[in-house]
Design a protein around this motif. Structure first.
Motif, short mmCIF file in Angstrom:
data_model
loop_
_atom_site.label_atom_id
_atom_site.label_comp_id
_atom_site.label_asym_id
_atom_site.label_seq_id
_atom_site.Cartn_x
_atom_site.Cartn_y
_atom_site.Cartn_z
N CYS A 51 0.85 -0.94 0.28
CA CYS A 51 0.12 0.13 0.09
C CYS A 51 0.88 1.20 -0.01
O CYS A 51 0.72 2.07 0.76
N SER A 52 2.25 1.13 -0.66
CA SER A 52 3.15 2.12 -0.73
C SER A 52 2.37 3.14 -1.23
O SER A 52 3.28 4.35 -1.38
N ASP A 53 2.02 3.45 -2.37
CA ASP A 53 1.26 3.86 -3.47
C ASP A 53 0.33 5.15 -2.43
O ASP A 53 -0.69 4.41 -2.99
N ARG A 54 0.23 6.06 -1.97
CA ARG A 54 -0.64 6.45 -1.27
C ARG A 54 -0.98 7.12 -2.09
O ARG A 54 -2.99 7.84 -1.67
N ARG A 55 -1.18 7.97 -3.30
CA ARG A 55 -2.22 8.09 -3.94
C ARG A 55 -3.53 7.20 -4.39
O ARG A 55 -4.32 7.57 -4.28
N SER A 56 -2.68 5.89 -4.98
CA SER A 56 -3.66 5.12 -5.64
C SER A 56 -4.55 4.47 -3.71
O SER A 56 -5.38 4.78 -4.02
N LEU A 57 -3.84 4.64 -2.83
CA LEU A 57 -4.54 4.17 -1.19
C LEU A 57 -5.69 5.05 -1.12
O LEU A 57 -6.56 4.96 -0.42
N LEU A 58 -5.57 6.30 -1.36
CA LEU A 58 -6.27 7.75 -0.72
C LEU A 58 -7.75 7.52 -1.80
O LEU A 58 -8.80 7.16 -1.69
N CYS A 59 -7.28 6.85 -3.31
CA CYS A 59 -8.33 6.37 -4.20
C CYS A 59 -9.09 5.65 -3.31
O CYS A 59 -10.54 4.84 -4.21
N GLY A 60 -8.50 4.34 -2.64
CA GLY A 60 -9.75 3.34 -1.94
C GLY A 60 -8.53 1.99 -2.81
O GLY A 60 -9.10 0.77 -2.65
N SER A 61 -6.96 2.25 -3.36
CA SER A 61 -6.68 1.02 -4.01
C SER A 61 -6.56 0.49 -5.16
O SER A 61 -7.96 0.51 -5.83
N GLN A 62 -5.97 -0.29 -5.95
CA GLN A 62 -6.42 -0.84 -6.83
C GLN A 62 -6.25 -2.37 -6.62
O GLN A 62 -4.64 -2.94 -6.76
N PHE A 63 -7.22 -2.60 -6.86
CA PHE A 63 -6.81 -3.88 -5.17
C PHE A 63 -6.02 -4.98 -6.44
O PHE A 63 -5.36 -6.09 -6.51
N TRP A 64 -6.70 -4.94 -8.02
CA TRP A 64 -5.05 -6.29 -8.73
C TRP A 64 -4.21 -5.89 -9.50
O TRP A 64 -3.21 -6.52 -8.62
#
Length: 577
Positions: A51-64
């Motif tokens: 989960c180190s990509d904090r921008r992705s995490l704030l978007c709710g993550s890209q699960f795939w």
């Protein structure tokens, strides 16, 4: 999460306290003496890596994307020749609930700060940088499913997960343990300690803690480390209780050295402490202060935690132990009365825009509880939960009365989890009916619902529940289902999806609400023994969702936009509760 200030001490004060490790090189070297070097992984510690990509995490993550990255990382370790064994937290030990509750309360406050930043229209990159150190990881991502493809997954229930992992690694003569917890500096064992937070998944390098270097710096032996760690402050014996004692030993910058001096002066018999010695230590710790009645137990629990000898005392017979062996820890908790921890993820209880989270998920818990307890009503008719119910009250224990089905009889638990092919086939229709009933009475006899492909059924039930509660608008439900469909048929490349510049506040909160309620519906499917095809990875891509949400709010959604999912929109007919 270990011993306060010990990580910075290792980094700044211990010669060789942190050093660089090339994981493939270490595995190759170890293969000269063992066929498959063992690496034991604290799976919870790996969420920070993925989960180190904090921008992705704030978007709710890209699960795939996250699961693909984890899958690739674990595969490269096994391709290098390592055997992987993963440890995952099971039942929280009762003596840790105060610590867990305090952390959950603190996490809620940190999430509120992030929500305020998003509400203020803070650009995504700015928010990711500002909240980098305080963002909680996305534990809705099913790392355990990825792990099981690459090695054995052990869910710890009888012991603290860290202790069980250390005992296993020591007994099996592991090459290394991967974690970020400084408690692993205290356990005796010949294994290396690779720091999870420093892993570069592309280069397969990380930092390792110098465990022997710490011993040399402190001038202690392994048998003394449990006492040193206990008096330094940890999850059992809190730092706040010990701080006056540590300050009395000397300046803050010298506390670990001075504590080691104090420990060296104490008499230990065969690495053991008798009661008189413990009470003498507590008298020194609480000099001029009242000794709390719990202090003796805090001390003993902490000291015992760091022992790597397998506990000799036997646990009482558990008639439901077979559930743990089969991987049904939630079902085991319901049948044994162990508290079920209901966590939050960016839900703002200050606002009524989405209703009340606990009221959304409480009926789900009540009904799956009723199914699992149906043939055990003489033993228990409620579920114990630990959760936060509104903005002003902290997390606390509570009970949820089980709601038992009346129009359909659930199979016994042994039949629900049976892996026998004919039994599974004969019960499939009834399991699906029970799953629909958990979502809503209105769906109990809607057999047409079974026309929804298994991969999308959990999504549709989740959206139905959110629509039923008035938490989600029709276009939002359609968008979430459409993205699930797009992910399944490769309609876009998640790796090429651009980051949004800013997040719409409602979309930010909705993305997390969807995946949390989805996880509850998925847990129900698992407890019912439904096949894996009904329980796919949460079909959510945060970047895609936010990009499309902004477009859909500025246009009229036409029938052709939702044509691929038109036949599955059962949530159109929801009746509000």
């Amino acid at each position: 999460m270990g011993i306060r200030h010990l990580h910075s001490f290792m980094e700044r004060k211990v010669d060789g306290g942190l050093y660089t490790v090339k994981m493939q090189h270490e595995i190759s070297n170890a293969k000269k003496s063992v066929e498959k070097p063992l690496v034991v992984i604290d799976l919870m510690a790996m969420f920070g890596v993925f989960c180190s990509d904090r921008r992705s995490l704030l978007c709710g993550s890209q699960f795939w994307v996250v699961e693909h990255t984890a899958d690739s990382f674990f595969k490269r370790l096994t391709d290098a020749g390592a055997e992987l064994v993963f440890f995952y937290d099971g039942t929280l030990q009762l003596n840790k609930y105060d610590t867990w509750i305090n952390r959950q309360n603190d996490k809620y406050d940190r999430m509120i700060d992030v929500l305020d930043g998003i509400n203020a229209r803070m650009p995504l990159a700015v928010a990711a940088d500002k909240f980098d150190r305080t963002l909680p990881n996305n534990t809705c991502i099913k790392l355990e499913n990825v792990a099981k493809r690459h090695g054995e997954l052990i869910v710890s229930t009888d012991l603290e997960c860290d202790q069980a992992l250390a005992i296993y690694a020591t007994k099996r003569k592991a090459l290394a343990v991967i974690s970020h917890d400084t408690d692993f500096l205290i356990f005796e064992g010949g294994w290396q300690l690779w720091h999870a937070n420093h892993i570069d998944v592309n280069k397969l390098i990380t930092k390792a803690y110098g465990r022997q270097a710490l011993l040399r710096t402190l001038g202690l032996q392994w048998r003394q480390m449990a006492l040193w760690a206990t008096l330094a402050g940890n999850d059992f014996f809190s730092y706040d209780e010990l701080e006056p004692f540590l300050n009395d030993l000397g300046p803050h910058t010298q506390k670990f050295y001075k504590l080691a001096e104090y420990v060296r002066r104490l008499t230990m018999h065969n690495g053991k402490l008798d009661d008189d010695t413990v009470r003498s230590i507590l008298g020194r710790v609480y000099k001029k202060r009242r000794v709390p009645t719990e202090a003796y137990e805090w001390f003993r629990q902490s000291y015992a935690f760091y022992q790597v000898d397998e506990p000799s005392e036997k646990k009482p017979d558990d008639p439901f132990a077979y559930l743990l062996q089969a991987g049904y820890s939630f079902t085991h908790s319901i049948l044994t009365g162990v508290p079920f921890n209901v966590t939050l993820f960016f839900f703002d209880y200050r606002s009524s825009e989405f209703g009340n989270y606990y009221e959304i998920i409480e009926p789900i818990i009540s009904r799956i509880g009723g199914i699992l307890l149906y043939h055990h009503q003489h033993e228990r008719q409620h579920i114990t939960v630990v959760t936060k119910r509104n903005h002003h009250e902290p997390h606390s224990f509570g009970t949820v009365a089980a709601t038992f089905p009346t129009a359909i009889t659930p199979p016994p638990v042994m039949d629900l989890i049976s892996t026998d092919g004919p039994v599974q086939a004969s019960l499939l229709e009834r399991k699906l009916q029970l799953w629909r009933w958990v979502c809503s009475d209105d769906l109990l006899d809607v057999e047409q619902f079974n026309t929804v492909p298994p991969a999308f059924m959990c999504t549709v039930l989740t959206l139905y529940r959110l629509r039923q509660c008035g938490a989600i608008r029709m276009f939002e439900a359609d968008l979430l289902l459409l993205i699930a469909h797009q992910l399944s048929n490769g309609a876009f490349d998640p790796l090429q999806e651009p980051y949004p510049q800013k997040l719409i506040s409602r979309a930010f909160r909705l993305g997390f609400l969807f995946q949390k309620v989805y996880s509850h519906m998925d847990r129900v499917a698992k407890a019912l023994g439904l096949p894996q095809e009904y329980r796919p990875t949460t079909p959510y891509d945060g970047l895609r969702f936010h990009n499309m949400y902004r477009v859909w709010t500025s246009m009229k959604v036409e029938p052709h936009h939702i044509e691929p999912i038109a036949e599955w929109r059962f949530y159109q007919q929801t009746k509000s509760t």
